[in-house]
Structures are given as structure tokens and as C-alpha cells.
Design a protein around this motif. Sequence first.
Motif, short mmCIF file in Angstrom:
data_model
loop_
_atom_site.label_atom_id
_atom_site.label_comp_id
_atom_site.label_asym_id
_atom_site.label_seq_id
_atom_site.Cartn_x
_atom_site.Cartn_y
_atom_site.Cartn_z
N ALA A 173 0.65 -1.20 0.10
CA ALA A 173 -0.24 0.03 -0.12
C ALA A 173 0.88 1.18 0.05
CB ALA A 173 -0.99 -0.14 1.35
N GLU A 174 2.02 1.31 0.53
CA GLU A 174 2.81 2.24 0.73
C GLU A 174 3.53 2.58 -0.48
OE1 GLU A 174 6.21 4.21 3.34
OE2 GLU A 174 5.51 2.24 3.84
N ASP A 175 3.46 3.89 -1.29
CA ASP A 175 4.28 4.49 -2.36
C ASP A 175 5.33 5.38 -1.77
OD1 ASP A 175 2.80 3.00 -4.04
OD2 ASP A 175 1.36 4.57 -4.32
N LEU A 176 6.54 5.04 -2.03
CA LEU A 176 7.67 5.86 -1.47
C LEU A 176 7.64 7.18 -2.36
CD1 LEU A 176 10.64 3.28 -1.24
CD2 LEU A 176 9.29 4.57 0.56
N LYS A 177 7.77 8.35 -1.90
CA LYS A 177 7.85 9.55 -2.45
C LYS A 177 9.11 10.32 -2.75
CE LYS A 177 3.05 9.49 -2.26
NZ LYS A 177 2.53 9.96 -3.64
N ALA A 178 9.32 11.14 -3.49
CA ALA A 178 10.63 11.65 -3.77
C ALA A 178 11.10 12.74 -2.64
CB ALA A 178 10.87 12.21 -5.26
N VAL A 182 5.42 19.53 11.13
CA VAL A 182 4.57 18.55 10.22
C VAL A 182 5.32 18.23 9.16
CG1 VAL A 182 2.22 17.84 9.69
CG2 VAL A 182 2.49 19.51 11.50
N THR A 183 5.11 17.00 8.66
CA THR A 183 5.96 16.45 7.68
C THR A 183 5.06 15.52 6.92
OG1 THR A 183 8.18 16.49 8.61
CG2 THR A 183 8.15 14.95 6.48
N VAL A 184 4.95 15.83 5.67
CA VAL A 184 4.39 14.71 4.62
C VAL A 184 5.24 14.40 3.60
CG1 VAL A 184 2.03 15.74 5.15
CG2 VAL A 184 3.34 16.70 3.16
N ASP A 185 5.07 13.32 3.02
CA ASP A 185 5.93 12.61 1.66
C ASP A 185 5.18 13.29 0.51
OD1 ASP A 185 7.63 11.55 3.19
OD2 ASP A 185 6.65 9.84 3.33
N ILE A 186 5.79 13.81 -0.48
CA ILE A 186 5.23 14.37 -1.52
C ILE A 186 5.98 14.25 -2.69
CG2 ILE A 186 5.72 16.67 -1.15
CD1 ILE A 186 3.25 17.52 -2.08
N ASP A 187 5.54 13.98 -3.96
CA ASP A 187 6.10 14.23 -5.26
C ASP A 187 6.02 15.54 -6.13
OD1 ASP A 187 7.26 11.46 -5.06
OD2 ASP A 187 5.66 10.38 -5.90
#
Length: 207
Positions: free
Chosen positions: A21-26, A34-39
Motif C-alpha cells: 500500500a505504501e508508495d515511496l515519495k521523492a 509537520v512532515t508529509v511525503d510528496i512528489d
Amino acid sequence: MRMVSAAALTLIALCAGPVQAEDLKAFKLTIDGVTVDIDPGESTSMTLPGGRKSKVTLERNDFATFSGGDFSFVHPSDISVTKTDLGENITQYLMASALGTIVVVQEYGKMNPVSLNQLMLQEMTKESVQAGATLTQEPTTRKLADGKELTGIKAVVKTRTDTADFEIVGFGVADRGLLFITRIAGEDVATEKPLIDKFWQSLKVKL
């Protein structure tokens, strides 16, 4: 046939589920802790301290500036520049497009490399010449926006089916300096020349 228990199946599902389910972001974007993963090109929502929700979007600029120790230049942001320590106080920076157009900057910390233009050309073209290609060359000078002049050589390597254009110029002072090398295939000039032009137009030497 060996049966798998329901408990084992549940364990397998729990272990496998998050990986699928987890997609790695760049990139990681942090705002107020507050941190979010994003492309690039993606939008996402995040909850900031205090409960306020905010929508953030990460977009890539068309161009970026790369800086070495004694130089900088502008390049397409989707093409990366790699750095390699060659030893002897020599650092090499390489930018290569998908079509094989290259820009190389070599930074010398203990010598003026301007006299190495011819040797560098021989090293980059010797395999083609040994295979039967013809090599023609002429002196050249590049004048930067700030007035600095880089001296060196332009060369064309030609085989029966294709050509490659090289330019090798340098700038230095008593005990350090820079070599700049570009290579572009003749068949790619129409599409790749803007990449080379942008490099020369934006190049700044800090010596």
C-alpha cells in the motif's frame, strides 16, 4: 496438501499489506514541524499544529542553479548533476541528458589545468579515432557574461554514419582552475543545443 491456518493467513496479510500500500515519495515537505511525503506535481493535505488543515502543492521549476566550489550554471531541473572525487584535489561534475549530451566540469585545487585541453580531447576521442573516425579541431575562445575569457579547442569527430561535437575550454590562476567540456551528437543538435547554450550563457566562474 498442507493447509495454512487462518492465523497464519492473517499474519501474512498484515506483513504484506503495508508494503503493497505504501508508495515511496521523492521529497519530504515540512511545515511547522509537520512532515508529509510528496512528489513533484502532487497536492496533499496536512494538519498543522492547532488543528488547521492546509493544502500544499509541490511543483518543479523548469530550471535550477548548480554551484560547485568555483563555478555555477543553470540547468534543466529534471537533469541531475553528479559529483565525483577524482583524487589529487580534482573534483568532477557531470550532467548528462537522456540522449547522451554531456557537460563536464573539472575543478582543480592544486594546478591550473588550461594546458590539459589537448590531452582531455585525446582521452575522450581516442576510441573513436582508433576505430576509424576522423578528428578535426580548431582553437576557440568563450567569453562569459562577466567578461572572463575561457580558451581551448573545438573538435568534430566524424564516422561514416554520425558526428560528435566537442568543446573543451579552461580558466585558471596560478594554482587552481577549471576545465569545461561539452559533447553533443550531430543528430541531436536540433533538440540538445538549447541545453548546451543554457550552460554557456549562465556559467559563472568565481576564480
